[in-house]
Design a protein around this motif. Structure first.
Motif, mmCIF file in Angstrom:
data_model
loop_
_atom_site.group_PDB
_atom_site.id
_atom_site.type_symbol
_atom_site.label_atom_id
_atom_site.label_comp_id
_atom_site.label_asym_id
_atom_site.label_seq_id
_atom_site.Cartn_x
_atom_site.Cartn_y
_atom_site.Cartn_z
ATOM 1 N N LYS A 125 4.900 50.451 46.989
ATOM 2 C CA LYS A 125 5.337 49.503 45.966
ATOM 3 C C LYS A 125 6.458 50.095 45.118
ATOM 4 O O LYS A 125 7.446 49.430 44.818
ATOM 5 C CB LYS A 125 4.162 49.089 45.089
ATOM 6 N N ARG A 126 6.321 51.351 44.747
ATOM 7 C CA ARG A 126 7.363 52.029 43.972
ATOM 8 C C ARG A 126 8.665 52.114 44.771
ATOM 9 O O ARG A 126 9.753 51.932 44.232
ATOM 10 C CB ARG A 126 6.892 53.417 43.567
ATOM 11 N N GLY A 127 8.554 52.372 46.066
ATOM 12 C CA GLY A 127 9.734 52.427 46.924
ATOM 13 C C GLY A 127 10.420 51.076 47.037
ATOM 14 O O GLY A 127 11.652 50.989 47.024
ATOM 15 N N LEU A 128 9.629 50.005 47.153
ATOM 16 C CA LEU A 128 10.204 48.661 47.215
ATOM 17 C C LEU A 128 10.904 48.289 45.916
ATOM 18 O O LEU A 128 11.977 47.675 45.930
ATOM 19 C CB LEU A 128 9.118 47.637 47.539
ATOM 20 N N VAL A 129 10.318 48.645 44.796
ATOM 21 C CA VAL A 129 10.942 48.357 43.500
ATOM 22 C C VAL A 129 12.259 49.128 43.367
ATOM 23 O O VAL A 129 13.269 48.584 42.911
ATOM 24 C CB VAL A 129 9.974 48.680 42.339
ATOM 25 N N THR A 130 12.244 50.385 43.774
ATOM 26 C CA THR A 130 13.473 51.180 43.736
ATOM 27 C C THR A 130 14.536 50.577 44.645
ATOM 28 O O THR A 130 15.705 50.497 44.274
ATOM 29 C CB THR A 130 13.183 52.634 44.163
ATOM 30 N N PHE A 131 14.134 50.158 45.834
ATOM 31 C CA PHE A 131 15.077 49.521 46.758
ATOM 32 C C PHE A 131 15.656 48.252 46.141
ATOM 33 O O PHE A 131 16.861 48.012 46.217
ATOM 34 C CB PHE A 131 14.369 49.194 48.081
ATOM 35 N N ALA A 132 14.803 47.451 45.512
ATOM 36 C CA ALA A 132 15.255 46.189 44.921
ATOM 37 C C ALA A 132 16.178 46.413 43.730
ATOM 38 O O ALA A 132 17.136 45.667 43.533
ATOM 39 C CB ALA A 132 14.048 45.348 44.505
ATOM 40 N N LYS A 133 15.898 47.437 42.943
ATOM 41 C CA LYS A 133 16.682 47.656 41.724
ATOM 42 C C LYS A 133 17.917 48.517 41.930
ATOM 43 O O LYS A 133 18.880 48.389 41.169
ATOM 44 C CB LYS A 133 15.805 48.301 40.650
ATOM 45 N N VAL B 295 19.127 49.959 45.462
ATOM 46 C CA VAL B 295 19.819 49.898 46.746
ATOM 47 C C VAL B 295 20.438 48.523 46.987
ATOM 48 O O VAL B 295 21.597 48.429 47.419
ATOM 49 C CB VAL B 295 18.859 50.287 47.899
ATOM 50 N N MET B 296 19.707 47.467 46.701
ATOM 51 C CA MET B 296 20.249 46.112 46.926
ATOM 52 C C MET B 296 21.529 45.861 46.138
ATOM 53 O O MET B 296 22.502 45.352 46.707
ATOM 54 C CB MET B 296 19.195 45.048 46.600
ATOM 55 N N PRO B 297 21.605 46.185 44.850
ATOM 56 C CA PRO B 297 22.884 45.997 44.158
ATOM 57 C C PRO B 297 24.013 46.826 44.756
ATOM 58 O O PRO B 297 25.157 46.369 44.821
ATOM 59 C CB PRO B 297 22.588 46.436 42.724
ATOM 60 N N CYS B 298 23.690 48.036 45.231
ATOM 61 C CA CYS B 298 24.721 48.863 45.873
ATOM 62 C C CYS B 298 25.195 48.231 47.178
ATOM 63 O O CYS B 298 26.391 48.259 47.483
ATOM 64 C CB CYS B 298 24.188 50.260 46.137
ATOM 65 N N ILE B 299 24.283 47.661 47.943
ATOM 66 C CA ILE B 299 24.657 46.976 49.180
ATOM 67 C C ILE B 299 25.555 45.791 48.877
ATOM 68 O O ILE B 299 26.581 45.581 49.541
ATOM 69 C CB ILE B 299 23.393 46.540 49.956
ATOM 70 N N ILE B 300 25.200 45.012 47.877
ATOM 71 C CA ILE B 300 25.991 43.837 47.511
ATOM 72 C C ILE B 300 27.378 44.252 47.022
ATOM 73 O O ILE B 300 28.391 43.675 47.432
ATOM 74 C CB ILE B 300 25.251 43.002 46.450
ATOM 75 N N THR C 217 28.979 47.069 47.672
ATOM 76 C CA THR C 217 29.720 47.635 48.801
ATOM 77 C C THR C 217 30.253 46.540 49.705
ATOM 78 O O THR C 217 31.421 46.578 50.123
ATOM 79 C CB THR C 217 28.823 48.600 49.601
ATOM 80 N N PHE C 218 29.433 45.557 50.017
ATOM 81 C CA PHE C 218 29.881 44.457 50.865
ATOM 82 C C PHE C 218 31.045 43.712 50.214
ATOM 83 O O PHE C 218 32.054 43.434 50.871
ATOM 84 C CB PHE C 218 28.734 43.476 51.141
ATOM 85 N N ALA C 219 30.917 43.400 48.934
ATOM 86 C CA ALA C 219 31.981 42.667 48.245
ATOM 87 C C ALA C 219 33.269 43.472 48.196
ATOM 88 O O ALA C 219 34.364 42.934 48.388
ATOM 89 C CB ALA C 219 31.531 42.284 46.837
ATOM 90 N N THR C 220 33.153 44.779 47.961
ATOM 91 C CA THR C 220 34.341 45.637 47.904
ATOM 92 C C THR C 220 35.024 45.739 49.261
ATOM 93 O O THR C 220 36.252 45.604 49.365
ATOM 94 C CB THR C 220 33.959 47.041 47.398
ATOM 95 N N VAL C 221 34.249 45.968 50.303
ATOM 96 C CA VAL C 221 34.814 46.065 51.648
ATOM 97 C C VAL C 221 35.410 44.730 52.070
ATOM 98 O O VAL C 221 36.518 44.680 52.629
ATOM 99 C CB VAL C 221 33.746 46.549 52.658
ATOM 100 N N TYR C 222 34.708 43.649 51.785
ATOM 101 C CA TYR C 222 35.209 42.328 52.144
ATOM 102 C C TYR C 222 36.537 42.043 51.436
ATOM 103 O O TYR C 222 37.494 41.577 52.054
ATOM 104 C CB TYR C 222 34.170 41.264 51.777
ATOM 105 N N LEU C 223 36.611 42.344 50.150
ATOM 106 C CA LEU C 223 37.839 42.130 49.392
ATOM 107 C C LEU C 223 38.973 43.006 49.919
ATOM 108 O O LEU C 223 40.105 42.537 50.068
ATOM 109 C CB LEU C 223 37.606 42.401 47.909
ATOM 110 N N SER C 224 38.671 44.249 50.220
ATOM 111 C CA SER C 224 39.694 45.151 50.731
ATOM 112 C C SER C 224 40.251 44.670 52.062
ATOM 113 O O SER C 224 41.463 44.671 52.285
ATOM 114 C CB SER C 224 39.117 46.560 50.904
#
Length: 99
Positions: free
Chosen positions: A67-75, A77-82, A84-91
């Motif tokens: 549960k702690r790992g999922l919360v960490t991923f949600a708080k 890793v997910m924003p970092c993925i989003i 990163t995707f937006a930055t790469v897409y824009l570039s």
């Protein structure tokens, strides 16, 4: 609800574009937009419905760790993925536009 809106937007945009045999750049953006709400919903579901009590102490510790790992991923890793995707897409979009 948001996934239904994204799917409707995806279909509306896809129907207006000419049919091709390859994936268009806008398809990548819209597919990411379709998968994001599903992923967030799935994470919320797992975090809220993962049991916290168990008879076996070892299992209970693993559940708390998961549960702690999922919360960490949600708080974290997910924003970092989003981002990163937006930055790469824009570039890539700027590069393709300027070339």
């Amino acid at each position: 609800m948001f996934s239904l809106v994204m799917y409707t937007l995806y279909m509306a945009v896809s129907n207006k574009l000419p049919p091709t045999s390859y994936i268009k750049f806008i398809d990548v953006w819209l597919i990411f937009g379709l998968t994001l709400p599903f992923t967030v919903f799935f994470l919320h579901f797992l975090i809220e419905h993962l049991p916290t009590r168990h008879q076996d102490p070892g299992t209970e510790e693993r559940l708390v760790t998961a549960k702690r790992g999922l919360v960490t991923f949600a708080k974290m890793v997910m924003p970092c993925i989003i981002l990163t995707f937006a930055t790469v897409y824009l570039s890539v979009a700027v590069y393709l536009y300027l070339s």
